[in-house]
Design an enzyme around this catalytic site. Sequence first.
Site, PDB file in Angstrom:
ATOM      1  N   THR A 296       9.002  13.614  -6.770  1.00 35.73           N
ATOM      2  CA  THR A 296       9.251  14.295  -5.485  1.00 35.73           C
ATOM      3  C   THR A 296      10.462  15.203  -5.656  1.00 35.73           C
ATOM      4  O   THR A 296      11.554  14.732  -5.974  1.00 35.73           O
ATOM      5  CB  THR A 296       9.511  13.250  -4.387  1.00 35.73           C
ATOM      6  OG1 THR A 296       8.373  12.388  -4.328  1.00 35.73           O
ATOM      7  CG2 THR A 296       9.722  13.906  -3.037  1.00 35.73           C
TER       8      THR A 296
ATOM      9  N   PHE B  20       2.258   3.172  11.803  1.00 37.15           N
ATOM     10  CA  PHE B  20       3.643   3.640  11.684  1.00 37.15           C
ATOM     11  C   PHE B  20       4.350   3.751  13.033  1.00 37.15           C
ATOM     12  O   PHE B  20       5.272   4.534  13.200  1.00 37.15           O
ATOM     13  CB  PHE B  20       3.745   4.934  10.860  1.00 37.15           C
ATOM     14  CG  PHE B  20       3.889   4.623   9.395  1.00 37.15           C
ATOM     15  CD1 PHE B  20       2.840   4.032   8.711  1.00 37.15           C
ATOM     16  CD2 PHE B  20       5.068   4.862   8.714  1.00 37.15           C
ATOM     17  CE1 PHE B  20       2.966   3.689   7.373  1.00 37.15           C
ATOM     18  CE2 PHE B  20       5.213   4.514   7.379  1.00 37.15           C
ATOM     19  CZ  PHE B  20       4.147   3.931   6.715  1.00 37.15           C
TER      20      PHE B  20
ATOM     21  N   GLY C 297      11.477  -1.792  14.924  1.00 33.59           N
ATOM     22  CA  GLY C 297      12.166  -2.881  14.241  1.00 33.59           C
ATOM     23  C   GLY C 297      13.483  -2.389  13.681  1.00 33.59           C
ATOM     24  O   GLY C 297      14.117  -1.500  14.266  1.00 33.59           O
TER      25      GLY C 297
ATOM     26  N   CYS D  12      12.028   6.044  -1.005  1.00 30.95           N
ATOM     27  CA  CYS D  12      11.445   7.361  -0.683  1.00 30.95           C
ATOM     28  C   CYS D  12      11.901   7.926   0.650  1.00 30.95           C
ATOM     29  O   CYS D  12      12.611   8.933   0.681  1.00 30.95           O
ATOM     30  CB  CYS D  12       9.931   7.273  -0.725  1.00 30.95           C
ATOM     31  SG  CYS D  12       9.315   6.970  -2.378  1.00 30.95           S
TER      32      CYS D  12
HETATM   33  C1  UDX Z   1       6.361   5.868   1.431  1.00 30.44           C
HETATM   34  C2  UDX Z   1       5.113   6.687   1.820  1.00 30.44           C
HETATM   35  O1  UDX Z   1       4.371   5.931   2.785  1.00 30.44           O
HETATM   36  C3  UDX Z   1       4.268   6.980   0.589  1.00 30.44           C
HETATM   37  O2  UDX Z   1       3.160   7.794   0.951  1.00 30.44           O
HETATM   38  C4  UDX Z   1       5.133   7.714  -0.438  1.00 30.44           C
HETATM   39  O3  UDX Z   1       4.395   7.953  -1.626  1.00 30.44           O
HETATM   40  C5  UDX Z   1       6.375   6.903  -0.762  1.00 30.44           C
HETATM   41  O4  UDX Z   1       7.083   6.602   0.436  1.00 30.44           O
HETATM   42  P1  UDX Z   1       6.820   3.317   0.794  1.00 30.44           P
HETATM   43  O5  UDX Z   1       8.234   3.720   0.544  1.00 30.44           O
HETATM   44  O6  UDX Z   1       6.136   2.418  -0.176  1.00 30.44           O
HETATM   45  O7  UDX Z   1       5.886   4.624   0.915  1.00 30.44           O
HETATM   46  O8  UDX Z   1       6.800   2.577   2.211  1.00 30.44           O
HETATM   47  P2  UDX Z   1       6.139   2.780   3.634  1.00 30.44           P
HETATM   48  O9  UDX Z   1       4.958   1.910   3.767  1.00 30.44           O
HETATM   49  O10 UDX Z   1       5.992   4.213   3.988  1.00 30.44           O
HETATM   50  O11 UDX Z   1       7.278   2.150   4.543  1.00 30.44           O
HETATM   51  C6  UDX Z   1       8.591   2.714   4.548  1.00 30.44           C
HETATM   52  C7  UDX Z   1       9.520   1.948   5.441  1.00 30.44           C
HETATM   53  O12 UDX Z   1       9.152   2.139   6.804  1.00 30.44           O
HETATM   54  C8  UDX Z   1       9.561   0.442   5.216  1.00 30.44           C
HETATM   55  O13 UDX Z   1      10.925   0.029   5.248  1.00 30.44           O
HETATM   56  C9  UDX Z   1       8.811  -0.110   6.399  1.00 30.44           C
HETATM   57  O14 UDX Z   1       9.246  -1.406   6.761  1.00 30.44           O
HETATM   58  C10 UDX Z   1       9.150   0.901   7.479  1.00 30.44           C
HETATM   59  N1  UDX Z   1       8.156   0.980   8.559  1.00 30.44           N
HETATM   60  C11 UDX Z   1       6.864   1.354   8.288  1.00 30.44           C
HETATM   61  C12 UDX Z   1       8.540   0.694   9.866  1.00 30.44           C
HETATM   62  O15 UDX Z   1       9.709   0.367  10.141  1.00 30.44           O
HETATM   63  N2  UDX Z   1       7.614   0.795  10.865  1.00 30.44           N
HETATM   64  C13 UDX Z   1       6.322   1.164  10.632  1.00 30.44           C
HETATM   65  O16 UDX Z   1       5.549   1.241  11.604  1.00 30.44           O
HETATM   66  C14 UDX Z   1       5.941   1.446   9.299  1.00 30.44           C
END
Ligand code: UDX
Length: 423
Positions: free
Chosen positions: A103, A235, A239, A246
């Site tokens: 990225t 999403f 919380g 990322c």
């Molecule tokens: C993210 C992107 O989703 C992915 O497409 C990219 O390639 C890399 O970054 P990731 O870091 O694995 O993936 O996690 P993700 O599932 O996006 O969650 C990110 C954070 O958001 C986590 O801390 C999660 O707990 C939080 N989250 C997610 C929330 O607080 N609320 C939600 O509704 C969803």
Amino acid sequence: MAELGHEVVGVDVDPIKIANLSAGRAPFFEPGLGEMLTKANASGRLRFSTAMADVADSTVHFIAVGTPQKHGGNAADLSYVNAALDGLIPFLKEGDLVVGKSTVPVGTAADLAAKLAASATGATLAWNPEFLREGFAVQDTISPDRLVYGVQEGPKGLQAKAILDNVYAVALSNETPLVVSDYATAELVKVAANAFLATKISFINAMAEIAEATGADVTKLADAIGHDNRIGRRFLNAGVGFGGGCLPKDIRAFTARAEELGLGESVAFLKEVDSINLRRRQRAVAMATESLGGSVNGRRIAVLGLAFKPNSDDVRDSPALDVAVQLKGLGGDVICHDPEAMANARSKHPQLSFADSAADAVTGADAIIVVTEWDEYKQLDPAAVGEIAQGSLVIDGRNCLDMAAWREAGWEYRSMGRPDHDR
Ligand code: UDX
């Protein structure tokens, strides 16, 4: 890639990582990865090396190194990407394709392509962003929800597309959507997607702040607005907010890049997204302090969860770990547990104490705070926990526990953006 039938060599500068991978040990916890690695090693299609010269027989060269946040700034550190390309150049030949997965700030691929052209190796560059989620990385890699190729115009771009079509033949045969674009669009797709996801989470967390002040319930609000297909429920879980390797660094790097381009205003809202996100961790800490009578000093607090999300051992920018560290910093007698992330958390914050099991963590606790929604915590039996804990306060930092069951078992149950008492 080996699972998909390609001949693969994985190169890294870290000899320990390479030794572990060669022995079939994945360097981090990711469901399904260990088994797939063992299978791929046994197939003879996958090997690992620390020697860049081992890429000489390959025709496609993925650059998948990290682009962490720069120390002392918000921009992305591109030194690893540059070093990877510099290291590859002596071994490239006519017709080879270098594929950027990392990225990067928009404009990077054009700079790298210019460097590659100047090297006169005859190799070309494509940009092919990676969208995998931790915890679902294997599934997302084998069956991605879309593919994006950033290529240059003209015959070289067509040739790059043909090579990538071959690499992704399995996904394409399953009708995975493909977007072919210029370099800048491909780079932007990745940061725009992550910025959108981060914004969605901070939006619902902002609503949680309003809900907390007005007695509304953010979960019901999310359900209700999520039924609108244009919005969607995913999403929208309020919380302690987002973390990981990322989302946080990508929105900061995007802001930094936009400012460099004189376009800071276009993404100024991402600073708000970041601030809302960081405020939710403070809110969880404040809730614990307030519920324990104004101070956590000397109080035994079980922190359940350290990973930034479940099914991962990643503690980079983890809201859960941050909450544990803050409570400890305020004098709390903090005892942490996580099914997978304790080793990583310990090496970053050796001042924390760790329990071997969730049951050990909650034994004698004045308060329990759940900050990563592992299934194991969702399945805790509130009555059984009540028998071994000292106090009866539970803070659900992920709105993931069964509120009614905990309240029925006599717990003072508090959560994020929802009323503290049943109606
Ligand atoms: C993210 C992107 O989703 C992915 O497409 C990219 O390639 C890399 O970054 P990731 O870091 O694995 O993936 O996690 P993700 O599932 O996006 O969650 C990110 C954070 O958001 C986590 O801390 C999660 O707990 C939080 N989250 C997610 C929330 O607080 N609320 C939600 O509704 C969803």
